[in-house]
Scaffold this motif. Structure first.
Motif, short mmCIF file in Angstrom:
data_model
loop_
_atom_site.label_atom_id
_atom_site.label_comp_id
_atom_site.label_asym_id
_atom_site.label_seq_id
_atom_site.Cartn_x
_atom_site.Cartn_y
_atom_site.Cartn_z
N ALA A 73 -25.95 -32.24 47.55
CA ALA A 73 -27.70 -32.36 47.97
C ALA A 73 -27.55 -30.70 47.21
CB ALA A 73 -27.76 -33.21 49.14
N VAL A 74 -27.14 -29.35 47.54
CA VAL A 74 -27.81 -28.73 47.89
C VAL A 74 -27.79 -27.95 46.19
CG1 VAL A 74 -27.64 -26.10 48.25
CG2 VAL A 74 -27.21 -27.63 50.21
N VAL A 75 -26.71 -28.10 45.28
CA VAL A 75 -26.28 -27.83 43.91
C VAL A 75 -27.33 -28.76 43.28
CG1 VAL A 75 -25.23 -27.25 42.26
CG2 VAL A 75 -23.82 -27.07 44.44
N LEU A 76 -28.08 -29.75 43.20
CA LEU A 76 -28.58 -30.84 42.84
C LEU A 76 -29.77 -30.02 42.70
CD1 LEU A 76 -28.89 -32.78 40.70
CD2 LEU A 76 -28.59 -35.00 42.52
N PHE A 77 -30.34 -30.04 43.73
CA PHE A 77 -31.63 -30.03 43.88
C PHE A 77 -32.07 -28.26 43.61
CE2 PHE A 77 -34.34 -26.57 47.15
CZ PHE A 77 -35.44 -27.61 47.26
N PHE A 78 -31.38 -27.40 44.01
CA PHE A 78 -31.97 -26.31 43.40
C PHE A 78 -31.15 -25.97 41.59
CE2 PHE A 78 -30.48 -24.52 47.24
CZ PHE A 78 -31.81 -23.37 47.33
N ASN A 79 -30.82 -26.77 41.22
CA ASN A 79 -30.46 -26.93 40.03
C ASN A 79 -31.74 -27.50 39.01
OD1 ASN A 79 -29.07 -26.46 37.43
ND2 ASN A 79 -28.84 -29.12 37.45
N MET A 80 -31.82 -28.68 39.90
CA MET A 80 -33.84 -29.39 39.50
C MET A 80 -34.73 -28.21 39.51
SD MET A 80 -32.73 -33.35 40.98
CE MET A 80 -34.35 -33.67 40.36
N LEU A 81 -35.01 -27.96 40.83
CA LEU A 81 -35.82 -26.45 41.00
C LEU A 81 -35.64 -25.96 39.98
CD1 LEU A 81 -38.08 -25.61 43.16
CD2 LEU A 81 -36.21 -24.38 44.75
N PHE A 82 -34.79 -25.26 39.77
CA PHE A 82 -35.05 -23.79 38.68
C PHE A 82 -35.35 -24.55 37.22
CE2 PHE A 82 -32.36 -21.71 42.15
CZ PHE A 82 -33.58 -20.14 42.12
N TYR A 83 -35.15 -26.19 36.99
CA TYR A 83 -35.44 -25.46 36.07
C TYR A 83 -36.94 -26.63 36.25
CZ TYR A 83 -31.24 -25.61 32.86
OH TYR A 83 -29.83 -25.24 32.22
N GLU A 84 -36.89 -27.11 37.22
CA GLU A 84 -38.73 -27.63 37.23
C GLU A 84 -39.56 -26.81 36.63
OE1 GLU A 84 -41.87 -30.29 37.12
OE2 GLU A 84 -39.26 -30.36 37.10
N ILE A 85 -38.61 -24.84 37.78
CA ILE A 85 -39.84 -23.51 37.55
C ILE A 85 -39.86 -23.30 36.13
CG2 ILE A 85 -39.78 -21.15 37.99
CD1 ILE A 85 -38.52 -22.44 40.57
N SER A 86 -38.51 -23.24 35.44
CA SER A 86 -38.93 -23.00 33.80
C SER A 86 -37.35 -22.67 33.07
CB SER A 86 -39.63 -21.24 33.27
OG SER A 86 -37.96 -20.37 33.86
N ILE A 87 -37.60 -23.28 32.13
CA ILE A 87 -36.44 -23.26 31.40
C ILE A 87 -35.30 -21.89 31.63
CG2 ILE A 87 -35.04 -23.01 29.39
CD1 ILE A 87 -36.61 -26.37 30.18
N PHE A 88 -36.20 -20.64 31.65
CA PHE A 88 -35.88 -19.65 31.59
C PHE A 88 -34.71 -19.05 33.24
CE2 PHE A 88 -35.70 -15.14 33.32
CZ PHE A 88 -34.26 -14.49 32.74
N THR A 89 -35.28 -19.93 34.00
CA THR A 89 -34.81 -19.41 35.96
C THR A 89 -33.32 -20.84 35.58
OG1 THR A 89 -36.12 -21.61 36.39
CG2 THR A 89 -36.64 -19.00 36.35
N GLY A 90 -33.75 -22.10 35.00
CA GLY A 90 -33.05 -22.76 34.69
C GLY A 90 -31.61 -22.62 34.54
N VAL A 91 -31.60 -21.89 33.19
CA VAL A 91 -30.85 -21.38 32.64
C VAL A 91 -29.81 -20.47 33.05
CG1 VAL A 91 -29.84 -20.36 30.78
CG2 VAL A 91 -31.47 -21.98 30.58
N ILE A 92 -30.36 -19.40 33.75
CA ILE A 92 -29.57 -18.60 34.61
C ILE A 92 -29.39 -18.80 35.62
CG2 ILE A 92 -30.48 -15.94 36.16
CD1 ILE A 92 -30.67 -16.16 33.29
#
Length: 310
Positions: A73-92
């Motif tokens: 739940a935690v890793v999936l949430f943050f992975n989706m959250l950061f990619y939702e913010i921007s591609i750059f934050t998602g990749v980081i």
């Protein structure tokens, strides 16, 4: 999107190669290890003789669920959250999560440190460093036996702590890599061996399902990574016996350990893997760590090629 995923994986491997474990920052796997230790005592308790056999196996499944569910739940949430913010934050985020799942730097320099202690301060210092490196007590009373124990740890770690998490991250992202590492932590504490024997009698039934799960999930990755290690032994520089690595791996087929045993011409895993073609010396630790480095670099090269294609 696939291109960004590949870039994140490549960055994660680079971070591990450069920095390795940074003990001054929080590592989620340290917390997960403590959580698994707590659940072990909470679920199984001390009086296991009072718990029915079927109940002990069910409790083992509950252990897996109680660890995997919150991590998923935690890793999936943050992975989706950061990619939702921007591609750059998602990749980081994905790169950092991948970096946390890899232990290549630790295995490489830890193995080198064990070797350096022997030639710098003698066997006693080597044994202290090996026990610190492997986080276990050693019964070895010679440099040869201790070297084999350490190489076995490096070869097993190459599969469980580097190559399998990377391969699973390639197909399932950081979520898959985190879940695999969690299962490995559980299996390392409560799992049973392939012959049905437990690390402790306490876990004969409790650790049945965790061991079966890690075996099933790692079945294909183990074979892919074993074959890749043989490839590295045959076609990269490092004083490896590539033909023997292929022969021993095809014969013994145990993760990447059999490939390491063949490449070095020694026996590993208490003499159960490989043939004693060469006399073992602490210098073999350098060869083993070179093989680990070369195998990781092949994966990085594959990622670069895929990035150029896509």
């Amino acid at each position: 999107m696939f291109k960004y995923h590949l870039l994140a994986l490549l960055l994660g491997t680079v971070l591990d190669a450069i920095f390795g474990r940074i003990y001054s920052i929080w590592n989620p796997f340290d917390t997960i290890k403590e959580y698994v230790r707590f659940l072990d005592r909470a679920l199984l308790g001390d009086e296991i003789i009072l718990i029915e056999d079927s109940k002990q196996r069910q409790l083992g499944l509950w252990l897996v669920f109680l660890v995997i569910a919150p991590v998923l739940a935690v890793v999936l949430f943050f992975n989706m959250l950061f990619y939702e913010i921007s591609i750059f934050t998602g990749v980081i985020f994905e790169a950092f999560a991948t970096y946390l799942c890899l232990e290549g730097h630790y295995l490489f320099y830890g193995g080198r440190a064990v070797m350096s202690e022997y030639y710098g301060s003698g066997f006693a210092a080597m044994k202290r460093m090996a026990e610190k490196f492997t986080s276990s007590d050693s019964k070895a009373d010679t440099a040869e036996a201790l070297t084999k124990e350490t190489i076995t740890y490096i070869a097993s770690g190459a599969t469980d702590l580097v190559l399998n998490p990377f391969l699973i991250a390639f197909f399932f992202g950081p979520v898959g890599a985190f879940l695999y590492r969690c299962l490995h932590i559980i299996e390392s504490r409560v799992g049973i061996f392939g012959n049905g024997c437990s690390k402790e009698n306490r876990y004969m039934l409790f650790g049945y399902y965790p061991a079966k799960l890690i075996y099933l999930i790692g079945y294909i990755p183990n074979r892919i990574n074993g074959a890749l290690t043989v490839f590295a032994a045959k076609y990269t520089f490092g004083d490896f016996n590539g033909k023997n690595a292929q022969y021993i791996h095809l014969r013994d087929r145990f993760k990447a350990v059999s490939a390491y045993a063949g490449a070095l011409g020694i026996t590993l895993k208490n003499g159960h893997i490989g043939d004693e073609d060469n006399k073992t010396s602490p210098k073999d630790l350098r060869t083993a760590t070179n093989l680990l480095r070369n195998t990781c670099m092949i994966y990085q090269l594959i990622l670069v090629i895929l990035l150029l294609i896509f």
